[in-house]
Scaffold this active site. Structure first.
Site, PDB file in Angstrom:
ATOM      1  N   TYR A  48       0.835  -1.199   0.000  1.00  0.00           N
ATOM      2  CA  TYR A  48       0.000   0.000   0.000  1.00  0.00           C
ATOM      3  C   TYR A  48       0.874   1.255   0.000  1.00  0.00           C
ATOM      4  O   TYR A  48       0.704   2.147  -0.840  1.00  0.00           O
ATOM      5  CB  TYR A  48      -0.922   0.007   1.215  1.00  0.00           C
ATOM      6  CG  TYR A  48      -1.688   1.307   1.373  1.00  0.00           C
ATOM      7  CD1 TYR A  48      -2.765   1.600   0.549  1.00  0.00           C
ATOM      8  CD2 TYR A  48      -1.312   2.251   2.332  1.00  0.00           C
ATOM      9  CE1 TYR A  48      -3.459   2.808   0.675  1.00  0.00           C
ATOM     10  CE2 TYR A  48      -2.001   3.452   2.471  1.00  0.00           C
ATOM     11  CZ  TYR A  48      -3.076   3.719   1.634  1.00  0.00           C
ATOM     12  OH  TYR A  48      -3.750   4.913   1.762  1.00  0.00           O
ATOM     13  N   LYS A  71       1.175   3.836  -3.161  1.00  0.00           N
ATOM     14  CA  LYS A  71       0.667   5.197  -2.966  1.00  0.00           C
ATOM     15  C   LYS A  71       1.774   6.215  -3.240  1.00  0.00           C
ATOM     16  O   LYS A  71       1.515   7.303  -3.786  1.00  0.00           O
ATOM     17  CB  LYS A  71       0.130   5.380  -1.552  1.00  0.00           C
ATOM     18  CG  LYS A  71      -1.169   4.654  -1.270  1.00  0.00           C
ATOM     19  CD  LYS A  71      -2.344   5.222  -2.057  1.00  0.00           C
ATOM     20  CE  LYS A  71      -2.855   6.515  -1.486  1.00  0.00           C
ATOM     21  NZ  LYS A  71      -4.080   6.994  -2.171  1.00  0.00           N
TER      22      LYS A  71
END
Length: 332
Positions: free
Chosen positions: A136, A140
């Site tokens: 993640y 991102k």
């Protein structure tokens, strides 16, 4: 103003879409499902942001895009994280360029600069770590770079916001997860409990997005910048959790594990779950162990100076609203 919000069915996206509608904007929401909780005045388009052609079609006719869609979580398939958070974001950027969208406001995360050590009162000059503990954070960070690099292309102005641990009434992730673990007796304090973290109340996060949009509209020199968004002063994480559990008459946290032990356990569980291809999230990972035991809080002085951001709801007021919300849910 014709606005498109990706991830509009989520906690932040739906609140943002509603607020934009109240301010007179024509709002379209993109999402994978049909969100019946949204106002009927909000147009809904059901799609997957990985579908480039569908995204190109949906963005046409809008002058502003809020890109809040992503796959969250600390565990999962690397390819899925990349396809949604990176490739999906590129599809949004490309659609903005093709259709001459003026403004793109991206919802990033402070985890883009988080490794596994304490981050004390850091600002936006903090570099990315050499390696990440979960897909993640890594994806991102890549997506944020894409958005920032697109600033100035074909008249598009971009801005990236990094709200940290969004919470408040209606939160489907952070607080419910704490409550669920407390009720089942599986909530364990990691570390000595004196770590401070930044959090941001949902109304403050929405305000920051609206201010970012306004700054771009007004031609302020904010394009290509990123901004940490928090409630201001950090909270003592485990005291905050303790106060929440007490207010809701839930069992207190009685178990504790050291940071080192939690990281070792997390690494072992990641290995086992990976080898056995278990899709569910492990009870502990290295990233989770670090997040629960280290301090990570961020300065908002840049957002205040450039965007005029000042948290409207403080932690105490927010906590009271949250408690009232949960108690009303029990009554209903």
């Amino acid at each position: 103003m014709k606005v498109l919000v990706t991830g509009g069915g989520g906690f932040l996206g739906s609140r943002l879409a509603q607020k934009l509608l109240e301010q007179g904007a024509e709002v379209t929401v993109l999402g994978r499902r049909n969100y019946i909780h949204l106002s009927p005045q909000i147009k809904m388009v059901q799609l997957d942001i990985r579908d480039r052609d569908a995204v190109l079609k949906a963005v046409e006719g809008h002058d502003t895009v809020f890109h809040a869609a992503s796959i969250p979580g600390i565990w999962g398939n690397d390819r899925e994280f990349f396809s949604i958070n990176v490739n999906g974001t590129q599809n949004i950027i490309d659609a903005c360029l093709v259709h001459n969208v003026s403004r793109l406001i991206y919802t990033s995360s402070p985890s883009v600069v988080y490794g596994q050590k304490d981050m004390v009162d850091v600002d936006e000059s903090t570099p990315s770590p050499q390696s990440y503990l979960c897909s993640y954070s890594r994806t991102k960070a890549l997506a944020e770079k894409q958005v920032m690099s697109a600033n100035g292309e074909m008249g598009l102005r971009t801005i990236s916001l990094r709200p940290h641990l969004i919470w408040g009434p209606g939160d489907p992730h952070l607080v419910p997860r704490v409550i669920q673990k407390a009720e089942s007796g599986r909530l364990v304090q990691v570390g000595d409990g004196d770590n401070r973290v930044s959090i941001v109340y949902i109304d403050n996060a929405v305000d920051a997005h609206l201010l970012a949009c306004r700054a771009l509209q007004d031609g302020k020199p904010v394009g290509g910048n990123c901004y940490f968004i928090t409630d201001g002063d950090p909270v003592l994480l485990w005291k905050w959790i303790k106060d929440l559990l007490e207010a809701l008459d839930l069992p207190p946290v009685t178990k504790r594990i050291s940071c080192t032990s939690a990281r070792i356990l997390g690494g072992a569980m990641e290995l086992i779950y990976g080898v056995m291809r278990i899709k569910s999230e492990p009870p502990m990972t290295r990233f989770l162990a670090s997040q629960l035991s280290t301090s990570h809080y961020y300065k908002t002085s840049r957002a205040k100076k450039d965007l005029g951001y000042v948290p409207r709801v403080g932690p105490e007021e927010g906590m009271q609203k949250l408690i009232e919300y949960f108690k009303s849910q029990k009554v209903n």
